[in-house]
Scaffold this motif. Structure first.
Motif, PDB file in Angstrom:
ATOM      1  N   CYS A  26       3.681  -3.274  10.590  1.00  0.00           N
ATOM      2  CA  CYS A  26       3.956  -4.099  10.174  1.00  0.00           C
ATOM      3  C   CYS A  26       3.931  -5.307  11.089  1.00  0.00           C
ATOM      4  O   CYS A  26       3.478  -6.653  11.020  1.00  0.00           O
ATOM      5  N   GLN A  27       5.416  -4.814  11.256  1.00  0.00           N
ATOM      6  CA  GLN A  27       5.854  -5.825  12.445  1.00  0.00           C
ATOM      7  C   GLN A  27       4.476  -6.486  13.377  1.00  0.00           C
ATOM      8  O   GLN A  27       3.745  -7.980  13.729  1.00  0.00           O
ATOM      9  N   ILE A  28       4.111  -6.069  14.170  1.00  0.00           N
ATOM     10  CA  ILE A  28       3.077  -6.088  15.117  1.00  0.00           C
ATOM     11  C   ILE A  28       1.994  -6.271  14.765  1.00  0.00           C
ATOM     12  O   ILE A  28       1.375  -7.630  15.239  1.00  0.00           O
ATOM     13  N   ILE A  29       1.889  -6.046  13.326  1.00  0.00           N
ATOM     14  CA  ILE A  29       0.099  -6.820  12.636  1.00  0.00           C
ATOM     15  C   ILE A  29       0.856  -8.345  11.852  1.00  0.00           C
ATOM     16  O   ILE A  29      -0.319  -8.944  12.435  1.00  0.00           O
ATOM     17  N   ASN A  40      -6.097  -5.925   5.103  1.00  0.00           N
ATOM     18  CA  ASN A  40      -6.564  -4.456   5.958  1.00  0.00           C
ATOM     19  C   ASN A  40      -5.687  -3.644   6.953  1.00  0.00           C
ATOM     20  O   ASN A  40      -6.026  -2.522   6.968  1.00  0.00           O
ATOM     21  N   ALA A  41      -5.168  -4.584   7.875  1.00  0.00           N
ATOM     22  CA  ALA A  41      -4.769  -3.812   8.963  1.00  0.00           C
ATOM     23  C   ALA A  41      -3.294  -2.965   8.377  1.00  0.00           C
ATOM     24  O   ALA A  41      -3.102  -2.321   8.715  1.00  0.00           O
ATOM     25  N   LEU A  42      -2.913  -4.122   7.686  1.00  0.00           N
ATOM     26  CA  LEU A  42      -1.641  -3.182   6.818  1.00  0.00           C
ATOM     27  C   LEU A  42      -1.633  -2.062   6.169  1.00  0.00           C
ATOM     28  O   LEU A  42      -1.526  -1.080   6.717  1.00  0.00           O
ATOM     29  N   GLU A  43      -2.749  -2.271   5.211  1.00  0.00           N
ATOM     30  CA  GLU A  43      -3.546  -0.580   4.654  1.00  0.00           C
ATOM     31  C   GLU A  43      -3.786   0.713   5.482  1.00  0.00           C
ATOM     32  O   GLU A  43      -3.649   1.464   5.664  1.00  0.00           O
ATOM     33  N   ALA A  44      -5.320   0.576   6.627  1.00  0.00           N
ATOM     34  CA  ALA A  44      -6.164   0.633   7.081  1.00  0.00           C
ATOM     35  C   ALA A  44      -5.308   1.472   8.763  1.00  0.00           C
ATOM     36  O   ALA A  44      -5.113   2.833   9.134  1.00  0.00           O
ATOM     37  N   VAL A  45      -4.045   0.411   9.255  1.00  0.00           N
ATOM     38  CA  VAL A  45      -3.504   0.602  10.453  1.00  0.00           C
ATOM     39  C   VAL A  45      -2.051   1.194  10.478  1.00  0.00           C
ATOM     40  O   VAL A  45      -1.355   2.125  10.641  1.00  0.00           O
ATOM     41  N   ALA A  46      -1.478   0.901   9.727  1.00  0.00           N
ATOM     42  CA  ALA A  46      -0.247   0.985   9.208  1.00  0.00           C
ATOM     43  C   ALA A  46       0.536   1.978   7.794  1.00  0.00           C
ATOM     44  O   ALA A  46       1.115   2.601   8.075  1.00  0.00           O
ATOM     45  N   GLY A  47      -0.929   1.655   7.223  1.00  0.00           N
ATOM     46  CA  GLY A  47      -0.707   3.357   6.620  1.00  0.00           C
ATOM     47  C   GLY A  47       0.004   2.543   5.184  1.00  0.00           C
ATOM     48  O   GLY A  47       0.840   3.391   4.324  1.00  0.00           O
ATOM     49  N   VAL A  48       0.581   0.904   4.357  1.00  0.00           N
ATOM     50  CA  VAL A  48       0.884   0.465   3.906  1.00  0.00           C
ATOM     51  C   VAL A  48       0.667   0.079   3.147  1.00  0.00           C
ATOM     52  O   VAL A  48      -1.003  -0.618   3.113  1.00  0.00           O
ATOM     53  N   PRO A  49       0.284   0.019   1.854  1.00  0.00           N
ATOM     54  CA  PRO A  49      -0.275   0.103   0.196  1.00  0.00           C
ATOM     55  C   PRO A  49      -0.373  -1.400  -0.313  1.00  0.00           C
ATOM     56  O   PRO A  49       0.763  -1.479   0.491  1.00  0.00           O
ATOM     57  N   THR A  50      -0.918  -2.053  -0.098  1.00  0.00           N
ATOM     58  CA  THR A  50      -0.126  -3.300  -0.487  1.00  0.00           C
ATOM     59  C   THR A  50      -1.453  -3.932  -1.607  1.00  0.00           C
ATOM     60  O   THR A  50      -2.104  -2.823  -2.046  1.00  0.00           O
ATOM     61  N   ASP A  51      -0.192  -4.373  -2.507  1.00  0.00           N
ATOM     62  CA  ASP A  51      -1.522  -5.396  -3.910  1.00  0.00           C
ATOM     63  C   ASP A  51      -1.464  -7.165  -3.703  1.00  0.00           C
ATOM     64  O   ASP A  51      -0.581  -7.612  -4.187  1.00  0.00           O
ATOM     65  N   PRO A  52      -1.883  -7.206  -2.351  1.00  0.00           N
ATOM     66  CA  PRO A  52      -2.088  -8.496  -2.265  1.00  0.00           C
ATOM     67  C   PRO A  52      -2.494  -9.171  -3.651  1.00  0.00           C
ATOM     68  O   PRO A  52      -3.465  -8.700  -4.435  1.00  0.00           O
TER      69      PRO A  52
END
Length: 111
Positions: free
Chosen positions: A77-80, A40-52
């Motif tokens: 992403c590294q921080i997350i 969720n954080a990768l998508e919502a905070v970092a703005g990176v679409p993921t396909d888990p």
């Protein structure tokens, strides 16, 4: 027993993680919360679409960073991922019979 594999790149950056297995207890719940928070954080905070990759029946969640990120996204992403890694490591140290955290060098052939 739940095993979390943290994938590291040659440069030390984290590329993603894979959690698999069930311990059917509070530790399993904590791992689920942390790994889902990572996605969720990768998508919502970092703005990176993921396909888990997810399979609830066997207790599997895998998320990997895409290869093309802006410098800001890469930093976020590294921080997350490092924050999630720390939480998982802390849980594993407290409950070693329930959670094991391992590290693998990330290679594109794993994709």
């Amino acid at each position: 027993m739940t095993t979390v594999t943290v994938f590291r790149c040659d440069n030390g950056n984290l590329a993603g993680l894979r959690a698999e297995g069930h311990s059917n207890d509070i530790v399993c719940s904590a791992v689920s919360v942390l790994t889902q928070t990572a996605v969720n954080a990768l998508e919502a905070v970092a703005g990176v679409p993921t396909d888990p990759l997810v399979d609830e029946d066997i207790g599997l969640l895998q998320v990997m960073l895409p290869s093309k990120l802006t410098p800001q996204q890469a930093n976020d992403c590294q921080i997350i991922l490092r924050t999630i890694q720390q939480g998982l490591t802390d849980i594993g140290q407290s409950y070693p019979a329930h959670l094991r955290v391992v590290y693998k060098e990330w290679r594109e052939t794993y994709a």
